[in-house]
Design an enzyme around this catalytic site. Structure first.
Site, PDB file in Angstrom:
ATOM      1  N   ALA A  63      16.731   1.857  -3.663  1.00 22.29           N
ATOM      2  CA  ALA A  63      16.242   0.476  -3.558  1.00 22.29           C
ATOM      3  C   ALA A  63      17.305  -0.556  -3.943  1.00 22.29           C
ATOM      4  CB  ALA A  63      15.009   0.305  -4.430  1.00 22.29           C
ATOM      5  N   PHE A  86      12.311  -0.957  -7.726  1.00 20.47           N
ATOM      6  CA  PHE A  86      11.127  -0.533  -8.472  1.00 20.47           C
ATOM      7  C   PHE A  86      11.287  -0.736  -9.968  1.00 20.47           C
ATOM      8  CE2 PHE A  86       8.399   2.646  -5.894  1.00 20.47           C
ATOM      9  CZ  PHE A  86       7.815   1.573  -5.258  1.00 20.47           C
ATOM     10  N   HIS A 117      11.528   8.953   2.217  1.00 17.41           N
ATOM     11  CA  HIS A 117      10.224   8.414   1.800  1.00 17.41           C
ATOM     12  C   HIS A 117       9.538   7.643   2.909  1.00 17.41           C
ATOM     13  CE1 HIS A 117      11.747   8.704  -2.637  1.00 17.41           C
ATOM     14  NE2 HIS A 117      11.419   9.864  -2.125  1.00 17.41           N
ATOM     15  N   CYS A 161      -7.796   4.547  12.906  1.00 14.31           N
ATOM     16  CA  CYS A 161      -7.026   4.787  14.148  1.00 14.31           C
ATOM     17  C   CYS A 161      -7.834   4.370  15.373  1.00 14.31           C
ATOM     18  CB  CYS A 161      -6.660   6.271  14.219  1.00 14.31           C
ATOM     19  SG  CYS A 161      -5.839   6.752  15.752  1.00 14.31           S
ATOM     20  N   ILE A 188      26.457  -3.983  -5.712  1.00 14.63           N
ATOM     21  CA  ILE A 188      26.788  -3.147  -4.550  1.00 14.63           C
ATOM     22  C   ILE A 188      27.575  -3.909  -3.470  1.00 14.63           C
ATOM     23  CG2 ILE A 188      25.810  -1.804  -2.639  1.00 14.63           C
ATOM     24  CD1 ILE A 188      23.498  -1.165  -4.735  1.00 14.63           C
TER      25      ILE A 188
HETATM   26  P1  NAD Z   1      15.011   2.311  -8.439  1.00 13.08           P
HETATM   27  O1  NAD Z   1      14.304   0.997  -8.448  1.00 13.08           O
HETATM   28  O2  NAD Z   1      14.505   3.397  -9.314  1.00 13.08           O
HETATM   29  O3  NAD Z   1      16.544   2.105  -8.797  1.00 13.08           O
HETATM   30  C1  NAD Z   1      17.308   1.084  -8.223  1.00 13.08           C
HETATM   31  C2  NAD Z   1      18.624   1.023  -8.986  1.00 13.08           C
HETATM   32  O4  NAD Z   1      19.459   0.099  -8.308  1.00 13.08           O
HETATM   33  C3  NAD Z   1      18.467   0.538 -10.431  1.00 13.08           C
HETATM   34  O5  NAD Z   1      19.090   1.448 -11.304  1.00 13.08           O
HETATM   35  C4  NAD Z   1      19.163  -0.834 -10.443  1.00 13.08           C
HETATM   36  O6  NAD Z   1      19.883  -1.053 -11.631  1.00 13.08           O
HETATM   37  C5  NAD Z   1      20.113  -0.713  -9.275  1.00 13.08           C
HETATM   38  N1  NAD Z   1      20.392  -1.980  -8.602  1.00 13.08           N
HETATM   39  C6  NAD Z   1      19.497  -2.906  -8.178  1.00 13.08           C
HETATM   40  N2  NAD Z   1      20.123  -3.894  -7.509  1.00 13.08           N
HETATM   41  C7  NAD Z   1      21.452  -3.599  -7.561  1.00 13.08           C
HETATM   42  C8  NAD Z   1      22.615  -4.251  -7.070  1.00 13.08           C
HETATM   43  N3  NAD Z   1      22.551  -5.378  -6.360  1.00 13.08           N
HETATM   44  N4  NAD Z   1      23.813  -3.664  -7.306  1.00 13.08           N
HETATM   45  C9  NAD Z   1      23.897  -2.509  -8.011  1.00 13.08           C
HETATM   46  N5  NAD Z   1      22.837  -1.838  -8.490  1.00 13.08           N
HETATM   47  C10 NAD Z   1      21.617  -2.384  -8.260  1.00 13.08           C
HETATM   48  O7  NAD Z   1      15.092   2.749  -6.930  1.00 13.08           O
HETATM   49  P2  NAD Z   1      15.178   4.200  -6.266  1.00 13.08           P
HETATM   50  O8  NAD Z   1      16.077   5.069  -7.052  1.00 13.08           O
HETATM   51  O9  NAD Z   1      15.446   3.954  -4.829  1.00 13.08           O
HETATM   52  O10 NAD Z   1      13.702   4.774  -6.434  1.00 13.08           O
HETATM   53  C11 NAD Z   1      12.557   3.988  -6.203  1.00 13.08           C
HETATM   54  C12 NAD Z   1      11.665   4.381  -5.020  1.00 13.08           C
HETATM   55  O11 NAD Z   1      11.048   3.193  -4.545  1.00 13.08           O
HETATM   56  C13 NAD Z   1      12.385   4.918  -3.854  1.00 13.08           C
HETATM   57  O12 NAD Z   1      11.942   6.173  -3.707  1.00 13.08           O
HETATM   58  C14 NAD Z   1      11.994   4.063  -2.634  1.00 13.08           C
HETATM   59  O13 NAD Z   1      11.270   4.850  -1.743  1.00 13.08           O
HETATM   60  C15 NAD Z   1      11.063   3.025  -3.143  1.00 13.08           C
HETATM   61  N6  NAD Z   1      11.451   1.608  -2.887  1.00 13.08           N
HETATM   62  C16 NAD Z   1      12.065   1.246  -1.730  1.00 13.08           C
HETATM   63  C17 NAD Z   1      12.449  -0.065  -1.523  1.00 13.08           C
HETATM   64  C18 NAD Z   1      13.116  -0.430  -0.223  1.00 13.08           C
HETATM   65  O14 NAD Z   1      12.862   0.219   0.793  1.00 13.08           O
HETATM   66  N7  NAD Z   1      13.994  -1.434  -0.206  1.00 13.08           N
HETATM   67  C19 NAD Z   1      12.236  -1.025  -2.503  1.00 13.08           C
HETATM   68  C20 NAD Z   1      11.585  -0.626  -3.698  1.00 13.08           C
HETATM   69  C21 NAD Z   1      11.212   0.699  -3.874  1.00 13.08           C
END
Ligand code: NAD
Length: 246
Positions: free
Chosen positions: A21, A32, A118, A151, A235
């Site tokens: 995410a 999240f 996911h 559906c 990032i």
């Molecule tokens: P997570 O929220 O657990 O971890 C995200 C990590 O990214 C955190 O450690 C945070 O510090 C870091 N982060 C956030 N913004 C950043 C940036 N700009 N630069 C550097 N680091 C940054 O997310 P996860 O590990 O993907 O797990 C959460 C679950 O939630 C996933 O399985 C996903 O399916 C779902 N999810 C998806 C989305 C999406 O599709 N964009 C958004 C939220 C949650």
């Protein structure tokens, strides 16, 4: 740090990019676990509860349409574009993502190279017959009746095409992700807290199999200690100059 990253990419011949995410927060989609993230506002609905209760299904759709306010209209950011540029070099065999926002595909990574662990939140699927439904159609059904949307063909349960807690992981995607991970010589984990399993198991599998491991994340992760290179930074601003986007 930058030169270490470049050297790792130059040495590698089969790279897997693994994203969470965190790569999408710069597109305005909250993650999240960060403060203000989705979980601080809404706890997830377990798959069994979703199946068991029509009220839960309506609640799940209410939350989905709420969350979509941040998802719809989100554009790929510099981080996604940098990954797409790396894919263009031909070294990246696959982008394994935990994200459901379709932004890797929107940034130009061919859909066949993206493995969505996911699922995908930009459309819905019938749990009975598997038919794809567009979200606008589901929204009309949701607003028209007090029943959860069903559906149009088999009257089965409609669910966002994502994988919920308690739901089985998609077999084909897990198999492809494992194959890609075992075949890579560099595994690049970007923007994931590496806490959600089984997804977070892939960097461990890569490392055990002899691949190099790079982790790019703002905060420390559980797997930092086994990585060959760890970058704690933002990032987009980190990746873009490394792949010469700006
Ligand atoms: P997570 O929220 O657990 O971890 C995200 C990590 O990214 C955190 O450690 C945070 O510090 C870091 N982060 C956030 N913004 C950043 C940036 N700009 N630069 C550097 N680091 C940054 O997310 P996860 O590990 O993907 O797990 C959460 C679950 O939630 C996933 O399985 C996903 O399916 C779902 N999810 C998806 C989305 C999406 O599709 N964009 C958004 C939220 C949650």
């Amino acid at each position: 740090m930058a030169s270490d990253f470049k050297r790792e990419i130059e040495r590698a011949s089969r790279v897997v990019v693994f994203t969470g995410a965190g790569i999408s927060t710069e597109s305005g989609i909250p993650d999240f676990r960060s403060p203000g993230g989705i979980w601080t506002k809404m706890s997830p609905i377990n798959f069994d509860d979703f199946l068991r209760s029509p009220e839960m299904r309506r609640e799940a759709w209410r939350r989905k349409f709420e969350i979509d306010k941040t998802l719809i209209g989100a554009e790929p950011n510099k981080g996604h574009m940098a990954v797409a540029k790396l894919v263009d070099t031909g070294k990246v065999t696959h982008v394994i993502t935990q994200n459901i926002d379709n932004l890797h595909q929107n940034s130009g990574v061919p859909a066949g190279k993206v493995i969505e662990l996911h699922g995908n939140g930009t459309y819905a699927k019938c749990l009975g017959c598997g038919l794809r439904h567009e979200l606008e159609e589901v929204r009309v059904l949701y607003e028209r009746s007090d029943e959860p949307p069903a559906c149009r063909v088999c009257d089965g349960i409609l669910k966002s095409a994502t994988i919920s807690f308690g739901q089985a992981m998609p077999e084909e995607e897990m198999r492809r992700a494992e194959e890609a991970t075992l075949a890579c010589d560099l595994f690049l984990a970007i923007g994931s807290s590496l806490q959600v399993y089984p997804a977070a198991g892939f960097p461990i599998v890569a490392k055990r199999n002899g691949a190099r491991l790079i982790i790019l994340n703002r905060e420390p992760t559980e797997l930092d200690e086994i990585a060959d290179l760890v970058i704690h930074d933002e990032i987009g601003p980190t990746l873009a100059p490394l792949v010469m986007l700006n």
